[in-house]
Design a protein around this motif. Sequence first.
Motif, PDB file in Angstrom:
ATOM      1  N   GLN A   1       0.821  -1.207   0.000  1.00 20.26           N
ATOM      2  CA  GLN A   1       0.000   0.000   0.000  1.00 20.26           C
ATOM      3  C   GLN A   1       0.861   1.267   0.000  1.00 20.26           C
ATOM      4  O   GLN A   1       0.493   2.270  -0.622  1.00 20.26           O
ATOM      5  CB  GLN A   1      -0.931   0.002   1.210  1.00 20.26           C
ATOM      6  N   ALA A   2       1.988   1.223   0.684  1.00 21.81           N
ATOM      7  CA  ALA A   2       2.884   2.381   0.661  1.00 21.81           C
ATOM      8  C   ALA A   2       3.363   2.653  -0.763  1.00 21.81           C
ATOM      9  O   ALA A   2       3.426   3.812  -1.204  1.00 21.81           O
ATOM     10  CB  ALA A   2       4.071   2.152   1.590  1.00 21.81           C
ATOM     11  N   ARG A   3       3.691   1.576  -1.484  1.00 19.97           N
ATOM     12  CA  ARG A   3       4.110   1.719  -2.881  1.00 19.97           C
ATOM     13  C   ARG A   3       2.992   2.314  -3.734  1.00 19.97           C
ATOM     14  O   ARG A   3       3.241   3.122  -4.629  1.00 19.97           O
ATOM     15  CB  ARG A   3       4.535   0.376  -3.469  1.00 19.97           C
ATOM     16  N   GLN A   4       1.755   1.913  -3.462  1.00 19.06           N
ATOM     17  CA  GLN A   4       0.635   2.455  -4.231  1.00 19.06           C
ATOM     18  C   GLN A   4       0.510   3.959  -4.042  1.00 19.06           C
ATOM     19  O   GLN A   4       0.237   4.689  -4.998  1.00 19.06           O
ATOM     20  CB  GLN A   4      -0.671   1.759  -3.824  1.00 19.06           C
ATOM     21  N   PHE A   5       0.736   4.416  -2.818  1.00 16.89           N
ATOM     22  CA  PHE A   5       0.664   5.856  -2.588  1.00 16.89           C
ATOM     23  C   PHE A   5       1.845   6.575  -3.226  1.00 16.89           C
ATOM     24  O   PHE A   5       1.697   7.702  -3.727  1.00 16.89           O
ATOM     25  CB  PHE A   5       0.540   6.161  -1.097  1.00 16.89           C
ATOM     26  N   LEU A   6       3.006   5.954  -3.239  1.00 12.88           N
ATOM     27  CA  LEU A   6       4.132   6.548  -3.955  1.00 12.88           C
ATOM     28  C   LEU A   6       3.806   6.707  -5.442  1.00 12.88           C
ATOM     29  O   LEU A   6       4.129   7.729  -6.055  1.00 12.88           O
ATOM     30  CB  LEU A   6       5.383   5.674  -3.791  1.00 12.88           C
ATOM     31  N   LYS A   7       3.154   5.698  -6.005  1.00 17.24           N
ATOM     32  CA  LYS A   7       2.775   5.774  -7.417  1.00 17.24           C
ATOM     33  C   LYS A   7       1.752   6.877  -7.658  1.00 17.24           C
ATOM     34  O   LYS A   7       1.808   7.584  -8.672  1.00 17.24           O
ATOM     35  CB  LYS A   7       2.226   4.421  -7.883  1.00 17.24           C
ATOM     36  N   THR A   8       0.816   7.025  -6.733  1.00 15.40           N
ATOM     37  CA  THR A   8      -0.175   8.095  -6.860  1.00 15.40           C
ATOM     38  C   THR A   8       0.502   9.460  -6.779  1.00 15.40           C
ATOM     39  O   THR A   8       0.174  10.383  -7.545  1.00 15.40           O
ATOM     40  CB  THR A   8      -1.242   7.977  -5.761  1.00 15.40           C
ATOM     41  N   GLU A   9       1.440   9.597  -5.847  1.00 14.14           N
ATOM     42  CA  GLU A   9       2.180  10.855  -5.732  1.00 14.14           C
ATOM     43  C   GLU A   9       2.932  11.160  -7.023  1.00 14.14           C
ATOM     44  O   GLU A   9       2.912  12.299  -7.518  1.00 14.14           O
ATOM     45  CB  GLU A   9       3.157  10.777  -4.558  1.00 14.14           C
ATOM     46  N   ARG A  10       3.600  10.163  -7.567  1.00 15.25           N
ATOM     47  CA  ARG A  10       4.358  10.377  -8.803  1.00 15.25           C
ATOM     48  C   ARG A  10       3.429  10.774  -9.947  1.00 15.25           C
ATOM     49  O   ARG A  10       3.728  11.706 -10.709  1.00 15.25           O
ATOM     50  CB  ARG A  10       5.129   9.105  -9.181  1.00 15.25           C
ATOM     51  N   ARG A  11       2.299  10.082 -10.050  1.00 17.52           N
ATOM     52  CA  ARG A  11       1.352  10.397 -11.118  1.00 17.52           C
ATOM     53  C   ARG A  11       0.823  11.825 -10.990  1.00 17.52           C
ATOM     54  O   ARG A  11       0.723  12.562 -11.978  1.00 17.52           O
ATOM     55  CB  ARG A  11       0.189   9.405 -11.081  1.00 17.52           C
ATOM     56  N   PHE A  12       0.523  12.233  -9.761  1.00 17.86           N
ATOM     57  CA  PHE A  12      -0.031  13.581  -9.564  1.00 17.86           C
ATOM     58  C   PHE A  12       1.014  14.649  -9.877  1.00 17.86           C
ATOM     59  O   PHE A  12       0.694  15.666 -10.513  1.00 17.86           O
ATOM     60  CB  PHE A  12      -0.539  13.736  -8.129  1.00 17.86           C
ATOM     61  N   LEU A  13       2.232  14.441  -9.441  1.00 14.99           N
ATOM     62  CA  LEU A  13       3.288  15.405  -9.758  1.00 14.99           C
ATOM     63  C   LEU A  13       3.474  15.530 -11.272  1.00 14.99           C
ATOM     64  O   LEU A  13       3.545  16.647 -11.802  1.00 14.99           O
ATOM     65  CB  LEU A  13       4.604  14.986  -9.107  1.00 14.99           C
ATOM     66  N   ARG A  14       3.533  14.403 -11.954  1.00 14.04           N
ATOM     67  CA  ARG A  14       3.783  14.436 -13.397  1.00 14.04           C
ATOM     68  C   ARG A  14       2.617  15.048 -14.164  1.00 14.04           C
ATOM     69  O   ARG A  14       2.831  15.779 -15.151  1.00 14.04           O
ATOM     70  CB  ARG A  14       4.054  13.019 -13.906  1.00 14.04           C
ATOM     71  N   ALA A  15       1.402  14.767 -13.736  1.00 16.73           N
ATOM     72  CA  ALA A  15       0.220  15.248 -14.453  1.00 16.73           C
ATOM     73  C   ALA A  15      -0.092  16.709 -14.156  1.00 16.73           C
ATOM     74  O   ALA A  15      -0.709  17.390 -14.989  1.00 16.73           O
ATOM     75  CB  ALA A  15      -0.991  14.380 -14.119  1.00 16.73           C
ATOM     76  N   HIS A  16       0.343  17.198 -12.990  1.00 18.04           N
ATOM     77  CA  HIS A  16      -0.087  18.523 -12.571  1.00 18.04           C
ATOM     78  C   HIS A  16       1.074  19.426 -12.160  1.00 18.04           C
ATOM     79  O   HIS A  16       1.535  20.251 -12.941  1.00 18.04           O
ATOM     80  CB  HIS A  16      -1.137  18.391 -11.450  1.00 18.04           C
ATOM     81  N   LEU A  17       1.562  19.309 -10.948  1.00 12.08           N
ATOM     82  CA  LEU A  17       2.517  20.299 -10.432  1.00 12.08           C
ATOM     83  C   LEU A  17       3.774  20.434 -11.293  1.00 12.08           C
ATOM     84  O   LEU A  17       4.255  21.556 -11.510  1.00 12.08           O
ATOM     85  CB  LEU A  17       2.887  19.954  -8.987  1.00 12.08           C
ATOM     86  N   ASN A  18       4.315  19.328 -11.775  1.00 14.18           N
ATOM     87  CA  ASN A  18       5.521  19.420 -12.600  1.00 14.18           C
ATOM     88  C   ASN A  18       5.283  20.229 -13.875  1.00 14.18           C
ATOM     89  O   ASN A  18       6.215  20.829 -14.419  1.00 14.18           O
ATOM     90  CB  ASN A  18       6.007  18.025 -13.005  1.00 14.18           C
ATOM     91  N   ARG A  19       4.066  20.239 -14.342  1.00 16.52           N
ATOM     92  CA  ARG A  19       3.754  20.840 -15.642  1.00 16.52           C
ATOM     93  C   ARG A  19       3.503  22.344 -15.574  1.00 16.52           C
ATOM     94  O   ARG A  19       3.666  23.031 -16.587  1.00 16.52           O
ATOM     95  CB  ARG A  19       2.552  20.139 -16.271  1.00 16.52           C
ATOM     96  N   TRP A  20       3.100  22.855 -14.407  1.00 17.49           N
ATOM     97  CA  TRP A  20       2.776  24.283 -14.379  1.00 17.49           C
ATOM     98  C   TRP A  20       3.440  25.054 -13.249  1.00 17.49           C
ATOM     99  O   TRP A  20       3.610  26.272 -13.365  1.00 17.49           O
ATOM    100  CB  TRP A  20       1.263  24.478 -14.307  1.00 17.49           C
ATOM    101  N   PHE A  21       3.860  24.367 -12.188  1.00 16.96           N
ATOM    102  CA  PHE A  21       4.422  25.100 -11.055  1.00 16.96           C
ATOM    103  C   PHE A  21       5.679  25.885 -11.422  1.00 16.96           C
ATOM    104  O   PHE A  21       5.845  27.023 -10.931  1.00 16.96           O
ATOM    105  CB  PHE A  21       4.708  24.147  -9.885  1.00 16.96           C
ATOM    106  N   PRO A  22       6.587  25.373 -12.247  1.00 20.03           N
ATOM    107  CA  PRO A  22       7.782  26.173 -12.584  1.00 20.03           C
ATOM    108  C   PRO A  22       7.441  27.531 -13.204  1.00 20.03           C
ATOM    109  O   PRO A  22       8.069  28.542 -12.873  1.00 20.03           O
ATOM    110  CB  PRO A  22       8.537  25.275 -13.569  1.00 20.03           C
ATOM    111  N   GLN A  23       6.451  27.567 -14.094  1.00 14.35           N
ATOM    112  CA  GLN A  23       6.062  28.839 -14.712  1.00 14.35           C
ATOM    113  C   GLN A  23       5.434  29.767 -13.673  1.00 14.35           C
ATOM    114  O   GLN A  23       5.710  30.974 -13.656  1.00 14.35           O
ATOM    115  CB  GLN A  23       5.075  28.584 -15.852  1.00 14.35           C
ATOM    116  N   PHE A  24       4.615  29.208 -12.801  1.00 19.46           N
ATOM    117  CA  PHE A  24       4.013  29.990 -11.723  1.00 19.46           C
ATOM    118  C   PHE A  24       5.100  30.585 -10.825  1.00 19.46           C
ATOM    119  O   PHE A  24       5.095  31.778 -10.516  1.00 19.46           O
ATOM    120  CB  PHE A  24       3.070  29.100 -10.924  1.00 19.46           C
ATOM    121  N   ALA A  25       6.049  29.755 -10.407  1.00 17.20           N
ATOM    122  CA  ALA A  25       7.117  30.209  -9.520  1.00 17.20           C
ATOM    123  C   ALA A  25       7.959  31.296 -10.178  1.00 17.20           C
ATOM    124  O   ALA A  25       8.365  32.267  -9.527  1.00 17.20           O
ATOM    125  CB  ALA A  25       7.992  29.027  -9.114  1.00 17.20           C
ATOM    126  N   CYS A  26       8.212  31.148 -11.464  1.00 14.03           N
ATOM    127  CA  CYS A  26       8.987  32.158 -12.193  1.00 14.03           C
ATOM    128  C   CYS A  26       8.262  33.498 -12.173  1.00 14.03           C
ATOM    129  O   CYS A  26       8.874  34.554 -11.966  1.00 14.03           O
ATOM    130  CB  CYS A  26       9.216  31.692 -13.630  1.00 14.03           C
TER     131      CYS A  26
END
Length: 227
Positions: free
Chosen positions: A159-184
């Motif tokens: 189950q811990a691995r499943q949550f790691l996978k969910t975290e990775r998926r969410f970062l890749r689908a969302h925060l990784n894609r727009w947060f750098p531009q926002f922060a800039c």
Amino acid sequence: TALQDFTRQRQAAYRLFSQSLVYPDTERVETIGIVAGELARQSEPWAGFAFFREWDLFLDALAGLGPQQAAALQGEYVSSFQVSRPNVPCPIYESVYLAPEPAAAALLLTQLEIEYARAGLAASSSPRQAPDHVAVELEFMSFLCAREAEFWEAEDIRQARQFLKTERRFLRAHLNRWFPQFACGVNALNPDGVFASATRAAGAFIVHDGDLIDGLLLRFDAVREAP
């Protein structure tokens, strides 16, 4: 366990990033100042990581805050993030960056609501807490880390691995894609401000956290495949 403790630290970091990008009412400003001081005293295990310098500067910026700074922060928050569109200097919503058309924005918001619902969370009806608000997405990562830590504590690696996978998926689908531009954008508005410090630190942390998750998943996949 070490993994449980480390995941709790990740949870606290995402939580503090989230709270630092919500409207800074007086009570919140006072609270994050206290929390930042506490986390600064617990940061030694992270001293060797690449994001540590920005993290340390961020904690320093927050630790000095108190109720007397709230009014100035509120003014900067409104002028930076909340003035009427299309005149927002630095939009704080993912849809502005990745889905500017109404139909695309509606689809993005629905996808986020489904993601939250799968984790047992309901979206808020407040526009300040829209599913694609940066603070909501960071708070969701904090929530996922909390659930992951619970399973490390229970020694439930699957189950811990499943949550790691969910975290990775969410970062890749969302925060990784727009947060750098926002922060800039935030940094360009006021590079010496608290919000710029928050987004620089969060941006560095998100990159590091993605690499960390990848490494943990590779490690546990290798253990599973070993004869």
